[in-house]
Design an enzyme around this catalytic site. Structure first.
Site, PDB file in Angstrom:
ATOM      1  N   GLU A 130     -68.914  50.559  35.621  1.00  0.00           N
ATOM      2  CA  GLU A 130     -70.216  51.177  35.310  1.00  0.00           C
ATOM      3  C   GLU A 130     -70.620  52.182  36.387  1.00  0.00           C
ATOM      4  OE1 GLU A 130     -71.904  51.498  32.657  1.00  0.00           O
ATOM      5  OE2 GLU A 130     -73.362  49.890  32.466  1.00  0.00           O
ATOM      6  N   THR A 182     -78.076  58.702  31.249  1.00  0.00           N
ATOM      7  CA  THR A 182     -78.784  57.530  31.774  1.00  0.00           C
ATOM      8  C   THR A 182     -79.372  57.817  33.155  1.00  0.00           C
ATOM      9  OG1 THR A 182     -77.362  56.045  30.537  1.00  0.00           O
ATOM     10  CG2 THR A 182     -78.523  55.081  32.390  1.00  0.00           C
TER      11      THR A 182
HETATM   12  N1  HSE Z   1     -81.575  49.400  31.825  1.00  0.00           N
HETATM   13  C1  HSE Z   1     -80.904  50.659  31.808  1.00  0.00           C
HETATM   14  C2  HSE Z   1     -81.923  51.775  31.673  1.00  0.00           C
HETATM   15  C3  HSE Z   1     -79.935  50.658  30.679  1.00  0.00           C
HETATM   16  O1  HSE Z   1     -82.780  51.659  30.803  1.00  0.00           O
HETATM   17  O2  HSE Z   1     -81.849  52.736  32.420  1.00  0.00           O
HETATM   18  C4  HSE Z   1     -79.207  51.930  30.474  1.00  0.00           C
HETATM   19  O3  HSE Z   1     -78.218  51.772  29.505  1.00  0.00           O
END
Ligand code: HSE
Length: 307
Positions: A130, A182
């Site tokens: 990741e 992200t």
């Molecule tokens: N918890 C993370 C976010 C997940 O919301 O940034 C991203 O896939």
């Protein structure tokens, strides 16, 4: 065993109010990953053509390649792996695509090593994968992907991860054709939050976890409310409010952003409601002249499945 083929599932991280601490495993969509032992101590990745095959085949840049290289190194293996990846999960879609490649490869390699790795080691190697796509990786996609069901990440550092009991639900997944990175969707979040918002969010997370544990859909429904992250990120997703309002009117227990988006998920008690939400969303995005993939899923309580 010299080769193995598996399905690595997509996941819904956050599940509304549980930013970075809740994740749900889906049975659809999924990646297909085949790992074959190689005599030569190296990792070779083949990307099989699919709608989402635009990922790097260089093992050092691939979320599955990195953990494979680490495992070879750490365990001092005298062989390598040929990894074939067929992506079925949209990229940058908020469905844990990078985590499914990472966790799927680690799961498959572990099977070829006769289950030598502990769950914690598998989580640790998947997290390394990741880290190719995000700094300070979070476990809310890899944990549900590896363990199945609903997972609570009580602490990422020590990988204190708990499976929360969950009944069968139908999940509508609406993926409008937008790309959200992200890391960028994390960078836009506020560094400080109001105490009153934190209190609302804590109440909702507690209520949501208890609701799933007690199988109390009314409690789940009133707890599926994110007052911190969703109001900021939803501005990135065209039509989010319209889809959410209609999903709730059509009977969803809750509706929010899946992970960092743009996928929108709706949690439903039955298939007809979930399908109705997908049909509505498809025609809505068609009317905007915008592409959109939809998936109907149930809860996957197992995680990766050998095929
Ligand atoms: N918890 C993370 C976010 C997940 O919301 O940034 C991203 O896939």
């Amino acid at each position: 065993m010299d080769r193995i083929k598996i399905k690595a599932p997509a996941t819904v991280a956050n599940l509304s109010c549980g930013f970075d601490v809740l994740g749900l495993c889906l049975d659809n969509p999924f990646d297909e990953i085949e790992v074959i032992k190689k005599t030569k101590k190296e990792v070779v990745i083949d990307i099989i053509d699919s709608s989402y095959s635009n990922i790097p085949s260089n093992p050092k840049e691939n979320t599955g390649g990195v953990p494979a290289l680490c495992i070879i190194d750490d365990l001092n293996l005298d062989f390598g792996f040929n990894i074939k990846i067929k992506k079925g999960i949209p990229l940058c879609g908020g469905l844990g695509s990078s985590a499914s490649t990472a966790s799927g490869v680690v799961f498959a390699i572990n099977k070829l090593l006769n289950d030598k790795l502990s769950i914690k080691q598998m989580l640790k190697y998947s997290l390394k994968g990741e880290s190719v796509s995000v700094s300070n990786p979070h476990a809310d996609n890899i944990a549900p992907c590896l363990l199945g069901g609903l997972t609570l990440i009580r602490d990422t550092k020590s990988l204190d991860i708990i499976k929360v009991p969950i009944s069968d639900y139908y999940i509508s997944l609406i993926h409008p054709h937008l790309h959200i990175n992200t890391q960028e969707a994390r960078n836009m979040l506020p560094k400080n939050i109001k105490l009153s918002s934190a209190i609302t969010q804590w109440g909702n997370i507690g209520g949501l976890v208890l609701g799933f544990t007690l199988n109390d859909n009314k409690l789940i429904s009133r707890s599926m409310n994110d007052v911190i992250i969703e109001p900021v990120r939803s501005s990135l997703i065209e039509g989010f409010d319209h889809i959410k309002n209609n999903a709730l009117e059509l009977g969803a227990l809750g509706c929010s952003i899946s992970g960092s988006g743009p996928t929108i998920f709706a949690l439903c008690e039955n298939e007809d409601v979930a399908q109705g939400i997908l049909d509505f969303s498809k025609s809505f995005y068609q009317s905007l002249d915008m592409g959109c993939d939809t998936f109907l899923s149930q809860v996957n309580n197992i995680g990766p499945i050998i095929i």
